[in-house]
Design a protein around this motif. Structure first.
Motif, PDB file in Angstrom:
ATOM      1  N   LEU A 189       1.136   2.218   4.547  1.00 13.89           N
ATOM      2  CA  LEU A 189       2.119   2.874   5.013  1.00 13.89           C
ATOM      3  C   LEU A 189       2.417   4.074   4.131  1.00 13.89           C
ATOM      4  N   GLY A 190       2.155   4.015   3.076  1.00 11.96           N
ATOM      5  CA  GLY A 190       2.410   5.396   2.055  1.00 11.96           C
ATOM      6  C   GLY A 190       1.431   6.213   2.470  1.00 11.96           C
ATOM      7  N   TYR A 198       5.222  10.738  11.073  1.00 12.13           N
ATOM      8  CA  TYR A 198       5.974   9.772  11.848  1.00 12.13           C
ATOM      9  C   TYR A 198       6.058   8.408  11.568  1.00 12.13           C
ATOM     10  N   PRO A 199       5.238   8.040  10.816  1.00 12.68           N
ATOM     11  CA  PRO A 199       5.202   6.429  10.203  1.00 12.68           C
ATOM     12  C   PRO A 199       6.169   6.128   9.608  1.00 12.68           C
ATOM     13  N   LEU A 200       7.058   7.116   8.963  1.00 10.28           N
ATOM     14  CA  LEU A 200       8.344   6.868   8.227  1.00 10.28           C
ATOM     15  C   LEU A 200       9.342   6.249   9.132  1.00 10.28           C
ATOM     16  N   LEU A 220      11.029  -5.183  -0.215  1.00  4.58           N
ATOM     17  CA  LEU A 220      11.040  -4.438  -1.352  1.00  4.58           C
ATOM     18  C   LEU A 220       9.624  -4.172  -1.974  1.00  4.58           C
ATOM     19  N   VAL A 221       8.763  -5.252  -1.829  1.00  2.00           N
ATOM     20  CA  VAL A 221       7.258  -4.975  -2.374  1.00  2.00           C
ATOM     21  C   VAL A 221       6.650  -4.025  -1.681  1.00  2.00           C
ATOM     22  N   THR A 222       6.900  -4.097  -0.490  1.00  2.00           N
ATOM     23  CA  THR A 222       6.310  -3.139   0.555  1.00  2.00           C
ATOM     24  C   THR A 222       6.682  -1.686   0.461  1.00  2.00           C
ATOM     25  N   MET A 223       7.885  -1.599   0.280  1.00  2.00           N
ATOM     26  CA  MET A 223       8.461  -0.229   0.142  1.00  2.00           C
ATOM     27  C   MET A 223       8.095   0.298  -1.181  1.00  2.00           C
ATOM     28  N   GLY A 224       7.913  -0.473  -2.267  1.00  2.00           N
ATOM     29  CA  GLY A 224       7.740  -0.247  -3.573  1.00  2.00           C
ATOM     30  C   GLY A 224       6.104   0.269  -3.618  1.00  2.00           C
ATOM     31  N   SER A 225       5.379  -0.434  -2.830  1.00  2.00           N
ATOM     32  CA  SER A 225       3.723  -0.084  -2.633  1.00  2.00           C
ATOM     33  C   SER A 225       3.730   1.129  -1.849  1.00  2.00           C
ATOM     34  N   ALA A 226       4.519   1.359  -0.942  1.00  2.00           N
ATOM     35  CA  ALA A 226       4.414   2.702  -0.217  1.00  2.00           C
ATOM     36  C   ALA A 226       4.744   3.873  -0.955  1.00  2.00           C
ATOM     37  N   ALA A 227       5.933   3.727  -1.695  1.00  2.00           N
ATOM     38  CA  ALA A 227       6.381   4.953  -2.683  1.00  2.00           C
ATOM     39  C   ALA A 227       5.344   5.102  -3.422  1.00  2.00           C
ATOM     40  N   GLY A 228       4.714   4.086  -4.122  1.00  2.00           N
ATOM     41  CA  GLY A 228       3.636   4.459  -5.010  1.00  2.00           C
ATOM     42  C   GLY A 228       2.152   4.981  -4.661  1.00  2.00           C
ATOM     43  N   ALA A 229       1.975   4.562  -3.341  1.00  2.00           N
ATOM     44  CA  ALA A 229       0.809   5.249  -2.781  1.00  2.00           C
ATOM     45  C   ALA A 229       0.884   6.711  -2.524  1.00  2.00           C
ATOM     46  N   VAL A 235       1.783  13.747  -5.825  1.00  2.00           N
ATOM     47  CA  VAL A 235       2.130  14.349  -7.142  1.00  2.00           C
ATOM     48  C   VAL A 235       1.003  15.240  -7.722  1.00  2.00           C
ATOM     49  N   PRO A 236      -0.260  15.105  -7.627  1.00  2.00           N
ATOM     50  CA  PRO A 236      -1.061  16.013  -8.406  1.00  2.00           C
ATOM     51  C   PRO A 236      -0.791  17.512  -7.519  1.00  2.00           C
TER      52      PRO A 236
END
Length: 440
Positions: A189-190, A198-200, A220-229, A235-236
């Motif tokens: 997802l991320g 649009y996948p947001l 919450l696990v899915t959202m955390g993984s999405a944010a991390g990905a 970020v770079p």
């Protein structure tokens, strides 16, 4: 257990998907044939591009975004010449431009090679998306994925832009969620959001069903993984190429009303007089109203809606209220529309509307400045029949999905004894919160 014993069931499970993979490859090949008149020279002539209905963003952006000479994010180029896509797509474009420059010395030949390489990736993305969708649909409805493989609008729009990459990632996310692999679902997802925005909209669908079932930990696990990905790939560029990275977000905010949007009709007719700021406000307000309605529907329905149904409604609401509605946006909606309600009659009606819009937009552009070829193109009124054709047919499908949610016995998927083929932890889950519970 021997190696042979492991491989046999895997092969047996793969065999039913082989015909669908072949049909998806056929759809990808037909999409390539559609644009052959342009690939052999038509892109260098706008009139030929539009009369042959073979336009693509891939070829002209190789020059206009200076991919022939520069990195799309780090180059010191004018702001309006920077790539206006999220970073995953931007870097796909960069890698393929490097390969094209290595293979071809001439820039025109490079652009054609860039197109060919991109089409290979998009074709593979279509095949992957179809197979993933078939896996999500399950054994009883596997062949519904045929709509995604060879639907006329999919074939016509497949190679206009890079949307099929996000489509494959979105289907992968849905399958991972269905298999209760929340970390993988979040990562996909991320990455999908970092490819196309649009996948947001699927975050809201997951949140509403989580609210109803109280399955908070997987969400919450899915959202955390999405944010991390998302952060890992963004970020770079945020640190080292801020101006290039923010181009997509600035462009999305400042972009005016564009082709395909119903707001263009109101601007054209002056009903009422709408400025760009007015449209942005009305668009956001309209989307908020529709999303609120979807939330009420999700929490008030007599039986928990299926995940694909809410994803479809949210995505359709986003498209119908947006400032731009490009022909390739049909690729976003097809798999979710089919998973939400695999009934061929409204789907076929919608496909006809999308094909008519695909034809109408290029004929309309022929009649617009700078070409102004009224003898070859169509006028405002004819063009807007195509705009409203899409709105009305998608509205009809949304109405049927809402009917199925309010009357679950009408849902053809659940008639087969399936609660939610993409639901994952939601499937067969007990309600913990509904609007009806507030009245008790």
């Amino acid at each position: 257990m021997t190696t042979t014993e492991v491989r046999v069931p895997l092969a047996a499970r793969a065999i039913p998907f082989l015909p669908l993979g072949l049909f998806a490859a056929l759809g990808a090949s037909l999409a390539y044939v559609v644009r052959l008149p342009c690939r052999t020279g038509g892109w260098n002539d706008q009139i030929s591009t539009y009369t042959n209905f073979c336009y693509t963003d891939i070829y002209p952006l190789y020059f206009d975004r200076q991919l022939a000479t520069e990195n799309p994010y780090f180059a010191a180029v004018p702001f309006d010449k920077q790539v206006e896509y999220p970073v995953v797509l931007g870097e796909v474009m960069q890698v393929f431009s490097w390969i094209a420059r290595w293979l071809e010395p001439d820039q025109v030949a490079q652009a054609v090679r860039f197109y060919d390489l991109t089409v290979i990736l998009l074709g593979l993305s279509l095949v992957a998306g179809v197979l993933l969708m078939a896996a999500v649909a399950g054994p009883t409805r596997r062949w519904d994925a045929l709509w995604y493989a060879v639907a006329p609008a999919v074939v016509l729009a497949a190679y206009i832009n890079w949307d099929l990459i996000a489509g494959a990632l979105s289907m992968g996310m849905l399958l991972a969620w269905a298999r209760k692999r929340q970390v993988l679902a979040g990562v996909l997802l991320g990455l999908a959001i970092a490819t196309k925005f649009y996948p947001l909209m699927f975050v809201g669908a997951l949140f509403l069903l989580t609210w109803r079932t109280a399955r908070w930990r997987p969400f919450l696990v899915t959202m955390g993984s999405a944010a991390g990905a998302w952060l890992v790939v963004n970020v770079p560029f945020m640190v080292f190429a801020w101006d290039g990275w923010r181009r997509f977000y600035v462009f999305s905010q400042e972009r005016g009303v564009d082709w395909g949007s119903p707001w263009l009709f109101f601007q054209n007719k002056g009903w009422p007089v709408l400025g760009e700021a007015d449209v942005s406000t009305l668009g956001m307000a309209s989307l908020a109203v529709l999303c609120f309605g979807i939330a009420v529907l999700t929490l008030a329905a007599p039986r928990r809606p299926r995940l694909a149904q809410i994803c479809f409604l949210a995505l359709a609401a986003f498209m119908m209220t947006n400032k731009v509605w490009s022909p390739q946006f049909v690729l976003w909606l097809v798999p979710f529309a089919v998973l939400a309600r695999p009934n061929w009659k409204p789907l076929a009606l919608w496909q006809l509307a999308e094909v008519w819009y695909f034809v109408a937009i290029w004929l309309y552009l022929l009649a617009q400045p700078p070409l102004s070829r009224d003898d070859l193109g169509i006028g405002d009124d004819t063009y807007f029949t195509a705009v409203w054709g899409r709105v009305i047919t998608i509205g009809i499908m949304m109405a049927f999905v809402v009917r199925d949610i309010l009357r679950p016995g009408k849902d053809v998927v659940r008639q087969a004894g399936i609660d939610d083929q993409a639901g994952g932890v939601f499937a067969d889950a007990r309600d913990r919160f509904t609007l009806a519970s507030l009245t008790r």
